[in-house]
Motif scaffolding. Structure first.
Motif, PDB file in Angstrom:
ATOM      1  N   VAL A 225       1.793  -2.034   4.499  1.00  0.00           N
ATOM      2  CA  VAL A 225       3.215  -1.852   4.795  1.00  0.00           C
ATOM      3  C   VAL A 225       3.447  -1.178   6.146  1.00  0.00           C
ATOM      4  O   VAL A 225       4.577  -0.886   6.518  1.00  0.00           O
ATOM      5  N   GLY A 226       2.365  -0.927   6.883  1.00  0.00           N
ATOM      6  CA  GLY A 226       2.476  -0.420   8.241  1.00  0.00           C
ATOM      7  C   GLY A 226       2.724   1.072   8.367  1.00  0.00           C
ATOM      8  O   GLY A 226       3.195   1.533   9.399  1.00  0.00           O
ATOM      9  N   TYR A 227       2.393   1.837   7.339  1.00  0.00           N
ATOM     10  CA  TYR A 227       2.584   3.280   7.415  1.00  0.00           C
ATOM     11  C   TYR A 227       1.592   3.877   8.410  1.00  0.00           C
ATOM     12  O   TYR A 227       0.421   3.512   8.433  1.00  0.00           O
ATOM     13  N   THR A 228       2.076   4.813   9.209  1.00  0.00           N
ATOM     14  CA  THR A 228       1.237   5.503  10.183  1.00  0.00           C
ATOM     15  C   THR A 228       1.468   7.005  10.048  1.00  0.00           C
ATOM     16  O   THR A 228       2.384   7.446   9.349  1.00  0.00           O
ATOM     17  N   GLY A 229       0.649   7.771  10.732  1.00  0.00           N
ATOM     18  CA  GLY A 229       0.819   9.221  10.754  1.00  0.00           C
ATOM     19  C   GLY A 229       0.750   9.828   9.366  1.00  0.00           C
ATOM     20  O   GLY A 229      -0.062   9.429   8.530  1.00  0.00           O
ATOM     21  N   LEU A 230       1.638  10.777   9.122  1.00  0.00           N
ATOM     22  CA  LEU A 230       1.627  11.498   7.846  1.00  0.00           C
ATOM     23  C   LEU A 230       1.900  10.582   6.654  1.00  0.00           C
ATOM     24  O   LEU A 230       1.479  10.884   5.540  1.00  0.00           O
ATOM     25  N   ALA A 231       2.583   9.468   6.866  1.00  0.00           N
ATOM     26  CA  ALA A 231       2.873   8.542   5.761  1.00  0.00           C
ATOM     27  C   ALA A 231       1.596   7.946   5.170  1.00  0.00           C
ATOM     28  O   ALA A 231       1.587   7.539   4.006  1.00  0.00           O
ATOM     29  N   ARG A 232       0.521   7.915   5.938  1.00  0.00           N
ATOM     30  CA  ARG A 232      -0.756   7.412   5.408  1.00  0.00           C
ATOM     31  C   ARG A 232      -1.311   8.310   4.296  1.00  0.00           C
ATOM     32  O   ARG A 232      -2.131   7.884   3.507  1.00  0.00           O
ATOM     33  N   ASP A 233      -0.806   9.529   4.219  1.00  0.00           N
ATOM     34  CA  ASP A 233      -1.280  10.457   3.188  1.00  0.00           C
ATOM     35  C   ASP A 233      -0.703  10.132   1.814  1.00  0.00           C
ATOM     36  O   ASP A 233      -1.011  10.812   0.838  1.00  0.00           O
ATOM     37  N   LEU A 234       0.093   9.084   1.729  1.00  0.00           N
ATOM     38  CA  LEU A 234       0.615   8.625   0.440  1.00  0.00           C
ATOM     39  C   LEU A 234      -0.361   7.681  -0.261  1.00  0.00           C
ATOM     40  O   LEU A 234      -0.057   7.164  -1.332  1.00  0.00           O
ATOM     41  N   THR A 235      -1.521   7.488   0.323  1.00  0.00           N
ATOM     42  CA  THR A 235      -2.488   6.549  -0.248  1.00  0.00           C
ATOM     43  C   THR A 235      -3.050   7.027  -1.584  1.00  0.00           C
ATOM     44  O   THR A 235      -3.180   8.217  -1.840  1.00  0.00           O
ATOM     45  N   ARG A 236      -3.371   6.066  -2.423  1.00  0.00           N
ATOM     46  CA  ARG A 236      -3.918   6.359  -3.751  1.00  0.00           C
ATOM     47  C   ARG A 236      -5.441   6.204  -3.739  1.00  0.00           C
ATOM     48  O   ARG A 236      -6.029   5.869  -2.711  1.00  0.00           O
ATOM     49  N   LEU A 237      -6.057   6.396  -4.899  1.00  0.00           N
ATOM     50  CA  LEU A 237      -7.506   6.232  -5.035  1.00  0.00           C
ATOM     51  C   LEU A 237      -7.858   4.773  -5.297  1.00  0.00           C
ATOM     52  O   LEU A 237      -7.061   4.021  -5.883  1.00  0.00           O
ATOM     53  N   THR A 238      -9.068   4.411  -4.915  1.00  0.00           N
ATOM     54  CA  THR A 238      -9.606   3.102  -5.284  1.00  0.00           C
ATOM     55  C   THR A 238      -9.983   3.142  -6.768  1.00  0.00           C
ATOM     56  O   THR A 238     -10.152   4.233  -7.337  1.00  0.00           O
ATOM     57  N   PRO A 239     -10.166   1.977  -7.407  1.00  0.00           N
ATOM     58  CA  PRO A 239     -10.677   2.002  -8.788  1.00  0.00           C
ATOM     59  C   PRO A 239     -12.012   2.749  -8.881  1.00  0.00           C
ATOM     60  O   PRO A 239     -12.254   3.493  -9.834  1.00  0.00           O
ATOM     61  N   ASN A 240     -12.869   2.574  -7.881  1.00  0.00           N
ATOM     62  CA  ASN A 240     -14.130   3.320  -7.858  1.00  0.00           C
ATOM     63  C   ASN A 240     -13.868   4.815  -7.697  1.00  0.00           C
ATOM     64  O   ASN A 240     -14.564   5.641  -8.284  1.00  0.00           O
ATOM     65  N   GLY A 241     -12.868   5.168  -6.914  1.00  0.00           N
ATOM     66  CA  GLY A 241     -12.508   6.573  -6.743  1.00  0.00           C
ATOM     67  C   GLY A 241     -12.097   7.218  -8.051  1.00  0.00           C
ATOM     68  O   GLY A 241     -12.407   8.386  -8.303  1.00  0.00           O
ATOM     69  N   ILE A 242     -11.418   6.464  -8.898  1.00  0.00           N
ATOM     70  CA  ILE A 242     -11.038   6.977 -10.220  1.00  0.00           C
ATOM     71  C   ILE A 242     -12.292   7.222 -11.054  1.00  0.00           C
ATOM     72  O   ILE A 242     -12.413   8.260 -11.718  1.00  0.00           O
ATOM     73  N   LYS A 243     -13.252   6.303 -10.980  1.00  0.00           N
ATOM     74  CA  LYS A 243     -14.513   6.493 -11.709  1.00  0.00           C
ATOM     75  C   LYS A 243     -15.266   7.720 -11.195  1.00  0.00           C
ATOM     76  O   LYS A 243     -15.835   8.484 -11.987  1.00  0.00           O
TER      77      LYS A 243
END
Length: 172
Positions: A19-37
């Protein structure tokens, strides 16, 4: 006070990139499925049996990591604004390039300042995070802190903290 520093799990930047988020907006990212594991596995660490309060950085990836841990443990928790990651641009208004970011981060780790960015120094990160820890040191003998590699490096010296790596420190 004993503190267990816990790095967030593996982030998935594809959604914020799409969605083209840059800067601080990139900190809204979630975990990968592997990250949850990875977070679920980390939650089995016996350190969580000692933790009396879990402090959490306000970034989505740290809050989701904590959510996975708290599925297994009933630990009081608090999101703390000042536990966020190192800031390459203290104004938060610049569109920082990958090259600028890489140079500023190297300067940050090395304690130099060759970058043209007004980035947060190691001392500033320590003061910011210590101000949070100071609020809890007289109330608890053991806390956990879900935070970021850049923050953890200042306390551990380890520049390659793995996702959900857990480090014990003694805080005065």
């Amino acid at each position: 006070m004993k503190i267990y520093l816990i790095r967030h799990s593996e982030p998935d930047f594809s959604q914020v990139d799409a969605v083209g988020y840059t800067g601080l907006a990139r900190d809204l990212t979630r975990l990968t499925p592997n990250g949850i594991k990875i977070a679920d596995k980390a939650a089995q660490n016996p350190a969580f049996n000692e933790i009396q309060m879990l402090l959490i950085s306000p970034y989505t990836r740290t809050m989701q990591t904590a959510q996975e841990i708290l599925k297994y443990h009933q630990i009081p928790n608090q999101v703390e604004l000042l536990l966020h990651e190192w800031r390459p641009d203290k104004s938060g208004k610049m569109d920082v390039t990958e090259e600028q970011l890489a140079l500023a981060y190297k300067d940050y780790l090395d304690g130099t300042h060759k970058s043209d960015l007004d980035f947060e120094t190691r001392e500033e990160v320590m003061q910011r995070v210590n101000s949070v820890f100071d609020c809890y040191k007289d109330k608890y003998s053991c806390i956990g802190c879900v935070t970021h590699g850049g923050v953890m490096t200042q306390y551990t010296g380890d520049r390659m903290t793995p996702f959900c790596g857990i480090y014990e420190i003694n805080y005065k």
